[in-house]
Design an enzyme around this catalytic site. Structure first.
Site, PDB file in Angstrom:
ATOM      1  N   SER A 128      21.799  20.917  46.078  1.00  0.00           N
ATOM      2  CA  SER A 128      22.529  22.142  46.407  1.00  0.00           C
ATOM      3  C   SER A 128      23.961  22.060  45.919  1.00  0.00           C
ATOM      4  O   SER A 128      24.565  20.990  45.910  1.00  0.00           O
ATOM      5  CB  SER A 128      22.535  22.392  47.912  1.00  0.00           C
ATOM      6  OG  SER A 128      23.312  23.550  48.186  1.00  0.00           O
ATOM      7  N   LYS A 182      15.734  21.070  51.817  1.00  0.00           N
ATOM      8  CA  LYS A 182      16.522  21.974  50.961  1.00  0.00           C
ATOM      9  C   LYS A 182      16.178  23.430  51.270  1.00  0.00           C
ATOM     10  O   LYS A 182      17.046  24.307  51.305  1.00  0.00           O
ATOM     11  CB  LYS A 182      16.265  21.662  49.483  1.00  0.00           C
ATOM     12  CG  LYS A 182      16.856  22.675  48.492  1.00  0.00           C
ATOM     13  CD  LYS A 182      18.370  22.738  48.584  1.00  0.00           C
ATOM     14  CE  LYS A 182      19.103  23.538  47.525  1.00  0.00           C
ATOM     15  NZ  LYS A 182      18.553  24.620  46.826  1.00  0.00           N
ATOM     16  N   HIS A 185      17.852  24.360  54.449  1.00  0.00           N
ATOM     17  CA  HIS A 185      19.277  24.519  54.107  1.00  0.00           C
ATOM     18  C   HIS A 185      19.518  25.935  53.586  1.00  0.00           C
ATOM     19  O   HIS A 185      20.452  26.625  54.015  1.00  0.00           O
ATOM     20  CB  HIS A 185      19.678  23.470  53.070  1.00  0.00           C
ATOM     21  CG  HIS A 185      20.958  23.769  52.344  1.00  0.00           C
ATOM     22  ND1 HIS A 185      21.049  24.750  51.363  1.00  0.00           N
ATOM     23  CD2 HIS A 185      22.207  23.251  52.461  1.00  0.00           C
ATOM     24  CE1 HIS A 185      22.301  24.804  50.925  1.00  0.00           C
ATOM     25  NE2 HIS A 185      23.012  23.906  51.569  1.00  0.00           N
ATOM     26  N   ASN A 186      18.691  26.379  52.664  1.00  0.00           N
ATOM     27  CA  ASN A 186      18.883  27.725  52.097  1.00  0.00           C
ATOM     28  C   ASN A 186      18.659  28.809  53.147  1.00  0.00           C
ATOM     29  O   ASN A 186      19.353  29.818  53.155  1.00  0.00           O
ATOM     30  CB  ASN A 186      17.949  27.949  50.911  1.00  0.00           C
ATOM     31  CG  ASN A 186      18.411  27.218  49.668  1.00  0.00           C
ATOM     32  OD1 ASN A 186      19.056  26.186  49.763  1.00  0.00           O
ATOM     33  ND2 ASN A 186      18.093  27.747  48.507  1.00  0.00           N
ATOM     34  N   GLU A 189      21.635  29.011  55.147  1.00  0.00           N
ATOM     35  CA  GLU A 189      22.644  29.691  54.310  1.00  0.00           C
ATOM     36  C   GLU A 189      22.489  31.224  54.424  1.00  0.00           C
ATOM     37  O   GLU A 189      23.487  31.945  54.568  1.00  0.00           O
ATOM     38  CB  GLU A 189      22.451  29.210  52.873  1.00  0.00           C
ATOM     39  CG  GLU A 189      23.300  29.858  51.815  1.00  0.00           C
ATOM     40  CD  GLU A 189      22.878  29.354  50.415  1.00  0.00           C
ATOM     41  OE1 GLU A 189      22.733  28.127  50.215  1.00  0.00           O
ATOM     42  OE2 GLU A 189      22.672  30.203  49.525  1.00  0.00           O
TER      43      GLU A 189
HETATM   44  P1  NBP Z   1      16.367  27.586  34.675  1.00  0.00           P
HETATM   45  O1  NBP Z   1      15.742  27.694  36.005  1.00  0.00           O
HETATM   46  O2  NBP Z   1      16.899  28.821  34.045  1.00  0.00           O
HETATM   47  O3  NBP Z   1      15.307  26.912  33.683  1.00  0.00           O
HETATM   48  C1  NBP Z   1      15.589  26.742  32.307  1.00  0.00           C
HETATM   49  C2  NBP Z   1      15.108  25.397  31.837  1.00  0.00           C
HETATM   50  O4  NBP Z   1      13.688  25.268  32.030  1.00  0.00           O
HETATM   51  C3  NBP Z   1      15.346  25.215  30.349  1.00  0.00           C
HETATM   52  O5  NBP Z   1      15.699  23.880  30.125  1.00  0.00           O
HETATM   53  C4  NBP Z   1      13.980  25.534  29.778  1.00  0.00           C
HETATM   54  O6  NBP Z   1      13.773  24.978  28.513  1.00  0.00           O
HETATM   55  C5  NBP Z   1      13.102  24.901  30.790  1.00  0.00           C
HETATM   56  N1  NBP Z   1      11.698  25.299  30.698  1.00  0.00           N
HETATM   57  C6  NBP Z   1      11.089  26.474  30.983  1.00  0.00           C
HETATM   58 BR1  NBP Z   1      11.967  27.995  31.510  1.00  0.00          BR
HETATM   59  N2  NBP Z   1       9.769  26.466  30.810  1.00  0.00           N
HETATM   60  C7  NBP Z   1       9.497  25.221  30.382  1.00  0.00           C
HETATM   61  C8  NBP Z   1       8.291  24.584  30.016  1.00  0.00           C
HETATM   62  N3  NBP Z   1       7.111  25.211  30.097  1.00  0.00           N
HETATM   63  N4  NBP Z   1       8.362  23.303  29.606  1.00  0.00           N
HETATM   64  C9  NBP Z   1       9.543  22.667  29.535  1.00  0.00           C
HETATM   65  N5  NBP Z   1      10.720  23.234  29.879  1.00  0.00           N
HETATM   66  C10 NBP Z   1      10.699  24.490  30.302  1.00  0.00           C
HETATM   67  O7  NBP Z   1      17.527  26.463  34.679  1.00  0.00           O
HETATM   68  P2  NBP Z   1      18.677  26.187  35.758  1.00  0.00           P
HETATM   69  O8  NBP Z   1      19.332  27.440  36.216  1.00  0.00           O
HETATM   70  O9  NBP Z   1      19.491  25.108  35.158  1.00  0.00           O
HETATM   71  O10 NBP Z   1      17.894  25.610  37.030  1.00  0.00           O
HETATM   72  C11 NBP Z   1      17.091  24.453  36.932  1.00  0.00           C
HETATM   73  C12 NBP Z   1      16.440  24.194  38.265  1.00  0.00           C
HETATM   74  O11 NBP Z   1      17.444  23.954  39.238  1.00  0.00           O
HETATM   75  C13 NBP Z   1      15.606  25.350  38.802  1.00  0.00           C
HETATM   76  O12 NBP Z   1      14.485  24.847  39.443  1.00  0.00           O
HETATM   77  C14 NBP Z   1      16.535  25.996  39.803  1.00  0.00           C
HETATM   78  O13 NBP Z   1      15.842  26.718  40.786  1.00  0.00           O
HETATM   79  C15 NBP Z   1      17.258  24.799  40.351  1.00  0.00           C
HETATM   80  N6  NBP Z   1      18.552  25.063  40.947  1.00  0.00           N
HETATM   81  C16 NBP Z   1      19.410  25.925  40.415  1.00  0.00           C
HETATM   82  C17 NBP Z   1      20.651  26.157  40.991  1.00  0.00           C
HETATM   83  C18 NBP Z   1      21.616  27.098  40.379  1.00  0.00           C
HETATM   84  O14 NBP Z   1      22.667  27.338  40.980  1.00  0.00           O
HETATM   85  N7  NBP Z   1      21.344  27.623  39.199  1.00  0.00           N
HETATM   86  C19 NBP Z   1      21.005  25.471  42.132  1.00  0.00           C
HETATM   87  C20 NBP Z   1      20.126  24.562  42.653  1.00  0.00           C
HETATM   88  C21 NBP Z   1      18.913  24.362  42.053  1.00  0.00           C
HETATM   89  P3  NBP Z   1      14.165  25.812  27.162  1.00  0.00           P
HETATM   90  O15 NBP Z   1      15.628  25.617  26.992  1.00  0.00           O
HETATM   91  O16 NBP Z   1      13.357  25.171  26.117  1.00  0.00           O
HETATM   92  O17 NBP Z   1      13.795  27.239  27.419  1.00  0.00           O
END
Ligand code: NBP
Length: 476
Positions: A128, A182, A185-186, A189
């Site tokens: 988080s 987690k 937690h959400n 939130e």
């Molecule tokens: P995203 O959730 O937007 O996912 C994008 C990533 O997933 C890229 O690296 C993409 O690769 C990869 N991907 C996908 Br889409 N399909 C795929 C597949 N079939 N095989 C391999 N790779 C694949 O990224 P994020 O916002 O960085 O979040 C990542 C994780 O962290 C998520 O689970 C999210 O829920 C969690 N999270 C996010 C936050 C936040 O604030 N954003 C906070 C806490 C947790 P590509 O580049 O090749 O398309």
């Protein structure tokens, strides 16, 4: 093979986690499905530490020291399974796969079982703190085996947020425990945000105060018991002015709250476990109500208020009442969330230390707050505490504000100001402390129409009354 840890999935979160590992001196293997993101990480942040970029998954895995530690940070759901499937043939016994995405905990339970059967450790980990937390220190909630935590834990602790020198990361429990915590937690939130929104609305409608004035009240509140990240950003948001119109920013934002689903998961699980997480549920439904456009149009057009506008003569006293009502309602929401963790922990044999969870939420994450120290202390006093509200500190803290809380809920009802989380939290408080509840009547009704039986206050056993017959009581 020289990398100590690897990250696959280099969108915002993965990229920042990888940079965080590197900045802490670890050699980090980096990989992404499409190489462009790996390249961009190397171009823009490659000089921040020791990265080992790979274009193929095979090279990525080969670049890791054994036992390998691979952090998956991709879009939760099918993408995670796809990455695991690609990794599996490349890994060897004892390697550790960490899913740091926002997986739903039943998926984590399933994946952990599948990988365990192949001699691998699967660590479903809550992270988080968003983008900034990932880079500068998130709150980290790792599940999985204790054995895997022995080598993985120190690395995660190193990159986590620190409060008073203590890492905001600890071993949570086996299987899906990390992602479960987690999720709660959400959910908390959601409740916290809704309570803050209700306090804002009461101040706005009660005092007729501007957003900026209310922002100052929140800034003031942030110096006391309520001190927290959410109160702090609320003060900032309320004082922010829209550049285009010069209006208070909050006044030009459409009043329809969206959600990505973790609140819904929490409420669904609360229903499954039979734990009354009313604060989280009200918060989730309040978002749903705000987005119910046709219903709101119909309601606005047809429903009378028959309300009496608030006449606040002592503004300071009213502000203090709202502050106390907010604090008390917040304690209820947290108390319920910790009950949910206790129930799931018992059901799944996770043995989750609730005090430790409050401790690792003190920094890095969205609900970080001074008040979490009090929760940790309560569970240290009594690790088996069945009701957080009944810990002497919280009994006193809530008790002092009780009259204010009742006044505020009554004022909201009289003035027709919706305050679902404030009022349901107070109802929960009165329900959980009640000597006797009208549940007795529910049981009697159930026995009447469905022969569902009832228990008696004066002797053991279960009974049924022959309602359609001579109304004699039968031992069931
Ligand atoms: P995203 O959730 O937007 O996912 C994008 C990533 O997933 C890229 O690296 C993409 O690769 C990869 N991907 C996908 Br889409 N399909 C795929 C597949 N079939 N095989 C391999 N790779 C694949 O990224 P994020 O916002 O960085 O979040 C990542 C994780 O962290 C998520 O689970 C999210 O829920 C969690 N999270 C996010 C936050 C936040 O604030 N954003 C906070 C806490 C947790 P590509 O580049 O090749 O398309």
């Amino acid at each position: 093979a020289r990398a100590q840890i690897g990250v696959t999935g280099l969108a915002v979160m993965g990229r920042n986690l990888a940079r965080n590992f590197a900045r802490h001196g670890y050699t980090v293997a980096v990989h992404n499905r499409s190489f462009a993101k790996t390249q961009s990480l190397m171009d823009e942040a490659g000089d921040e530490g020791d990265f080992v970029p790979s274009e193929s998954m095979a090279d990525f895995v080969a670049s890791l020291e054994r036992p390998r530690k691979v952090v998956i940070m991709v879009k939760a759901g099918a993408a995670t399974d796809a990455v695991i499937d690609e990794l599996l043939p490349l890994l060897e016994e004892g390697d550790i796969v960490v899913d740091a995405g926002n997986a739903h905990f039943p998926d984590t339970i399933r994946r952990e079982e599948a990988l365990r059967a192949r001699g691998l450790h699967f660590v479903g980990t809550g992270v988080s703190g968003g983008e900034e937390g990932a880079l500068l220190g998130p709150s980290i909630m790792p599940g999985g085996t204790r054995e895997s935590y022995a080598s993985l834990g120190p690395i995660l602790e190193a990159i986590s947020a620190k409060v008073d020198g203590t890492p905001c990361c600890t071993y949570v429990g086996p299987g899906g425990a990390g992602h479960f915590v987690k999720m709660v937690h959400n959910g908390i939130e959601y409740a916290d945000m809704q309570l803050i929104a209700e306090a804002y609305d009461l101040l706005k409608q009660g005092l007729g105060a501007s957003a900026a004035e209310i922002g100052q009240i929140f800034a003031e509140w942030n110096t006391g018991d309520l001190e927290s990240f959410l109160i702090e950003i609320t003060a900032d948001v309320l004082q922010h002015v829209d550049a285009e119109t010069g209006a208070a920013f909050v006044d030009i934002v459409l009043d329809q709250a969206e959600q990505k689903g973790t609140g819904r998961w929490t409420v669904q699980n609360g229903l499954d476990l039979g734990v009354p997480i009313t604060g989280i549920a009200e918060a989730t439904f309040a978002r749903a109500l705000s987005g119910s456009v046709p219903q709101r149009e119909a309601g606005r057009a047809a429903l009378p208020a028959h309300a009496t506008a608030l006449e606040i003569t002592d503004r300071e006293a009213f502000v203090e009442d709202v502050r106390r009502a907010l604090y008390a309602s917040k304690v209820v929401a947290y108390s319920q969330g910790f009950d949910q963790i206790a129930a799931a922990s018992a059901e799944n044999d996770w043995d989750i230390d609730r005090g430790a969870m409050a401790r690792i939420w003190r920094g890095g994450c969205i609900i970080r707050a001074r008040f979490l120290n009090r929760i940790t202390e309560a569970y240290e006093r009594d690790p088996q505490l069945s009701l957080l509200l009944a810990d002497p500190y919280f009994t006193d803290a809530v008790g002092e504000g009780l009259a204010a809380w009742r006044r505020v809920v009554a004022q909201a009802a009289t003035a027709g100001i919706p305050a679902p989380a404030f009022s349901s939290s107070l109802s929960y408080y009165d329900g959980v402390r009640a000597e006797r509840l009208p549940a007795a009547l529910i049981q009697a009704q159930r026995d009447f129409f469905g022969a569902h039986t009832y228990r008696r206050t004066d002797r053991d056993g279960s009974f049924h009354t022959l309602w359609s017959g001579d109304r004699t009581e039968q031992e069931a």
